[in-house]
Design an enzyme around this catalytic site. Structure first.
Site, PDB file in Angstrom:
ATOM      1  CB  CYS A  26      34.981 -22.025   1.223  1.00 14.26           C
ATOM      2  SG  CYS A  26      33.267 -21.604   0.834  1.00 14.26           S
ATOM      3  CG  HIS A  66      30.830 -25.837   1.170  1.00 10.58           C
ATOM      4  ND1 HIS A  66      29.845 -25.824   2.128  1.00 10.58           N
ATOM      5  CD2 HIS A  66      31.228 -24.543   1.011  1.00 10.58           C
ATOM      6  CE1 HIS A  66      29.653 -24.579   2.535  1.00 10.58           C
ATOM      7  NE2 HIS A  66      30.478 -23.785   1.876  1.00 10.58           N
TER       8      HIS A  66
END
Length: 337
Positions: free
Chosen positions: A128, A241
């Site tokens: 990711c 994130h």
């Protein structure tokens, strides 16, 4: 077009269902697979209930065109041959095949064409943090080759799955009610009111596996000799994130040229007005498709360096959305069985 989701009950599996519906993905049938624990559960997709089937070594994938897999590396490795045996394209969200020479590692905004060369009929979805970073750095690399990257990531609980998100919420509840918590299972230490400078296991060079993924995957995706040095940190936000990224290019780049390139780049949203305290934050990027970028500025320690801040939803662009975009590309160019 028949689509399968392996690991349908997990956080990414559930995101697959939402994204396929939102994007009106062109398919005629859907089949869901899971472990013994999740087999039998039912999930609604576009008004119809689908029951999760037990993943087995049989002919269940005979008529499947595209299989999205997000059930862990061990499951992917064990069932890859079963899933692809009859020609299904396996788009895998685990780390099992990412660095295999005969498996393309794809971020559509960066290297979509790599998906066309897949000897094993497997396409790997990158990590990711790597996905979000290369989406942002590709248009900059087009201006001048990026030689080095230093990065600190600030990764939310959701990166460790739905159970980790629940654990963080439980920790906050415990601490508020009793002043302490004993719910520490998904993380090596208490995450509530804390940050943990470790994501995944340590490797012999004292970098974690997550940090080494960023080094190796960035080079493969961008077809580059770039070197990446990362420190990946778990923070106590729930979802999305963030990354602080410093990069050195072969020639100096003006901040304004970088900003213009990013404003024109697919999958990127620029929010960068530092003097008025405008910059993206994870609360804003959660649930969104694009990677958000701000704090673009010259590096004070290197004439060829610049730095920026980015944030993105790692369950969407960092996982399920990226995989769906790969499938959409294959359909667009007519490269599905």
């Amino acid at each position: 077009m028949k689509v399968a989701i392996v690991g349908a009950s997990g956080a990414v599996g559930q995101e697959f269902l939402r994204i396929l519906a939102e994007r009106n993905f062109p398919m005629d049938d859907l089949v869901l697979f899971g472990s013994e624990r999740s087999a039998g559960r039912k999930y609604n997709f576009k008004g119809k209930d689908y029951e999760v089937k037990l993943l087995q070594h049989n002919d269940d994938f005979k008529d499947v065109d595209i299989a999205f897999t997000s059930a862990g590396g061990g499951t992917s490795e064990e069932f890859a041959e079963t899933i692809t045996k009859y020609g299904a394209v396996m788009i895998d969200n685990s780390s099992a095949f990412r660095m295999c020479d005969d498996v393309p590692l794809v971020v559509p905004e960066v290297n979509a064409e790599d998906a066309l060369n897949r000897p094993r009929n497997i396409i790997a979805n990158p990590n990711c943090t790597t996905i979000m970073m290369v989406v942002v750095l590709k248009p900059i690399d087009d201006l001048s080759h990026i030689k080095k990257i230093h990065i600190s990531s600030y990764q939310s609980a959701s990166g460790a799955g739905a159970a980790a998100m629940a654990e963080l919420e439980q920790q906050y509840k415990d601490i508020i009610e009793t002043g302490k918590t004993d719910h520490i299972n998904k993380f090596p230490h208490q995450l509530a009111y804390n940050v943990i400078p470790q994501i995944d296991k340590m490797t012999p060079n004292d970098y974690t596996k997550e940090e080494m993924k960023m080094y190796n995957e960035t080079r493969k995706i961008m077809h580059s000799d770039v070197r990446t040095s990362a420190t990946c940190v778990r923070v106590s936000s729930l979802r999305s994130h963030s990354e602080s990224v410093w990069f050195e290019t072969e020639k100096p780049l003006a901040v304004e040229d970088i900003r213009k390139a990013l404003e024109a780049a697919p999958g990127v949203t620029v929010k960068d007005d530092a003097q008025n305290y405008v910059y993206p934050m994870p609360l804003e990027s959660a649930g969104k498709d694009n990677v958000y970028v701000g704090r673009i500025r010259k590096d004070l320690a290197d004439d060829n360096g610049n730095t920026l801040w980015l944030t993105g939803d790692q369950i969407r662009k960092g996982a399920a959305l990226n995989a769906v975009q790969i499938a959409e590309y294959l359909i667009k160019v007519g490269n599905v069985k």
